[in-house]
Design an enzyme around this catalytic site. Sequence first.
Site, mmCIF file in Angstrom:
data_model
loop_
_atom_site.group_PDB
_atom_site.id
_atom_site.type_symbol
_atom_site.label_atom_id
_atom_site.label_comp_id
_atom_site.label_asym_id
_atom_site.label_seq_id
_atom_site.Cartn_x
_atom_site.Cartn_y
_atom_site.Cartn_z
ATOM 1 N N GLY A 87 5.793 -1.676 -10.424
ATOM 2 C CA GLY A 87 4.848 -0.640 -10.826
ATOM 3 C C GLY A 87 3.431 -1.036 -10.522
ATOM 4 O O GLY A 87 3.103 -2.190 -10.341
ATOM 5 N N VAL A 124 -2.935 -8.609 -1.359
ATOM 6 C CA VAL A 124 -4.058 -9.082 -2.173
ATOM 7 C C VAL A 124 -3.497 -9.791 -3.396
ATOM 8 O O VAL A 124 -2.656 -9.248 -4.109
ATOM 9 C CB VAL A 124 -4.968 -7.913 -2.616
ATOM 10 C CG1 VAL A 124 -6.009 -8.408 -3.623
ATOM 11 C CG2 VAL A 124 -5.658 -7.296 -1.412
ATOM 12 N N ALA A 150 -0.587 -9.240 -8.031
ATOM 13 C CA ALA A 150 -0.765 -9.072 -6.585
ATOM 14 C C ALA A 150 -0.294 -7.681 -6.190
ATOM 15 O O ALA A 150 0.340 -6.972 -6.988
ATOM 16 C CB ALA A 150 0.039 -10.119 -5.824
ATOM 17 N N LYS A 151 -0.600 -7.272 -5.012
ATOM 18 C CA LYS A 151 -0.066 -6.021 -4.466
ATOM 19 C C LYS A 151 -0.172 -6.112 -2.954
ATOM 20 O O LYS A 151 -1.019 -6.845 -2.424
ATOM 21 C CB LYS A 151 -0.896 -4.823 -4.957
ATOM 22 C CG LYS A 151 -0.127 -3.543 -4.968
ATOM 23 C CD LYS A 151 0.746 -3.458 -6.218
ATOM 24 C CE LYS A 151 1.614 -2.223 -6.227
ATOM 25 N NZ LYS A 151 2.338 -2.112 -7.492
ATOM 26 N N GLY A 152 0.690 -5.360 -2.272
ATOM 27 C CA GLY A 152 0.644 -5.379 -0.812
ATOM 28 C C GLY A 152 0.995 -4.024 -0.256
ATOM 29 O O GLY A 152 1.457 -3.143 -0.986
#
Length: 450
Positions: free
Chosen positions: A19, A93, A138-140
């Site tokens: 999520g 990130v 984090a997210k990508g």
Amino acid sequence: MATTNDLVTSRPGIKNGDGGTTISPSIYKEPAPIVDKDNPLESMMQRFDRAAEILQLEPGIYQYLKTPVKSVIVSIPIQMDDGSIQVFDGYRVIHNDILGPSKGGIRYAPDVNLDEVKALAAWMTWKCAVVDIPFGGAKGGVRCDPRKLTMQQIEKITRRFTANMLDVFGPNRDIPAPDVNTNEQIMAWILDTYSMHTHRTEPGVVTGKPLVLGGSLGRREATGRGVMHSALRGMDKIGLKPKNATVAVEGFGNVGSISAELLHEQGAKIIGISDISGAYHNPNGIDIAAAIKWSETHNFLLEGFPGGEKITNEELLTLNCDVLVPAAREDRITKRNAHNIQAKLIVEGANGPTTAGADPILESKGVLVVPDILANAGGVTVSYFEWVQNRGGYHWTLDVVNERLATTMNAAFDRVYDTSLKHKISLRLAAYVLAIDKVARVLRLRGIYG
Ligand code: NAD
């Protein structure tokens, strides 16, 4: 001949993402007035700033927590079926990793950009801190339109993206999961590509993977189950018994349908449900099993569902009910409709369903809002369990997963509730205060290297 992929129409329930949603920067010293910009990034940052003020966060720590520790952009050249070469941009990130390896999904969408990914990564930091799991955020994402790509092209993009991120991903470093338009199959390709390069099978490098590859029992239902626990805790606080509660659920995908099913199992009467195709109201209670069956046999849409009177999606939000579970998308409850909300309890299954402008209106009406970073954190919690199982090389039973999820969610709710009493603030602000305080305390203990 390759066919277009089914990722964008994947069955509700097979998306096992941690999520995430969006934020954008603002200035701590001069917090922006609460305005309704219909921008979840803005909304989140306004809440972050208010929590930072309550905590009287030192300006240096405030700056540190606003800034991602690492932003990586890679190019992904792919040979298309006609022999031409197309180059896609890929992002990852890591917002913060001082609590542990960073955790967050990967999305494939045409509008993916660095600012959005930065914002989503920060959101993951707070979510993991609220439920007290030892992960950073984090997210990508890859900027592409999966609807225009074949499965083979998506596999190539995934493998090249992973190869470019070998120094970023890792079971002890940074652990992706599915998000918008990515699924179990994509996680399996990431796992395989990473493992080929490290010369050993590394199941712990991703979560939300297929069960047979080391996925966790209970992961599919985890977010909805966490919503159910949050709703029960919230009902208790307002003196409402589940068997006397009426509930409206917006969104009938993974989170919405499972939340509805589990709340129904707890004795609540689900009087309204909706999805992108429309909303249905039945004051006598909707047969949720029948609605799930209807959706599964009608292209995953409720359209034409005979078990309730058709109403508009907007009407669903303002139904006369005790509990509202927005579980569709962001910016649904705004200062335009917050005045008309009749529910006494809102449990945010979706990320960012309530704008910052709606917060004070709901507060003044006495509505208890269990915020997204608490209510929907069941998904990332069971992702953590999946990673723990992979590290131990062992599978937990479904009962063990569900029991530990309940313990984690209930403990997090109680911590947030106590924080809200202590500071006389909303549960939302309390969740931010708790999360930011935890990360800031760890940062002070670890100190600044260099
Ligand atoms: P999904 O794609 O499975 O379901 C989304 C549902 O919302 C669909 O039924 C869709 O038709 C419906 N919908 C879309 N727009 C709508 C509208 N305007 N009105 C009513 N219904 C609408 O997605 P999901 O995985 O269930 O995620 C839902 C929300 O929960 C998102 O905000 C997501 O970020 C968040 N979330 C999901 C997870 C997870 O594990 N899946 C974890 C944390 C947070």
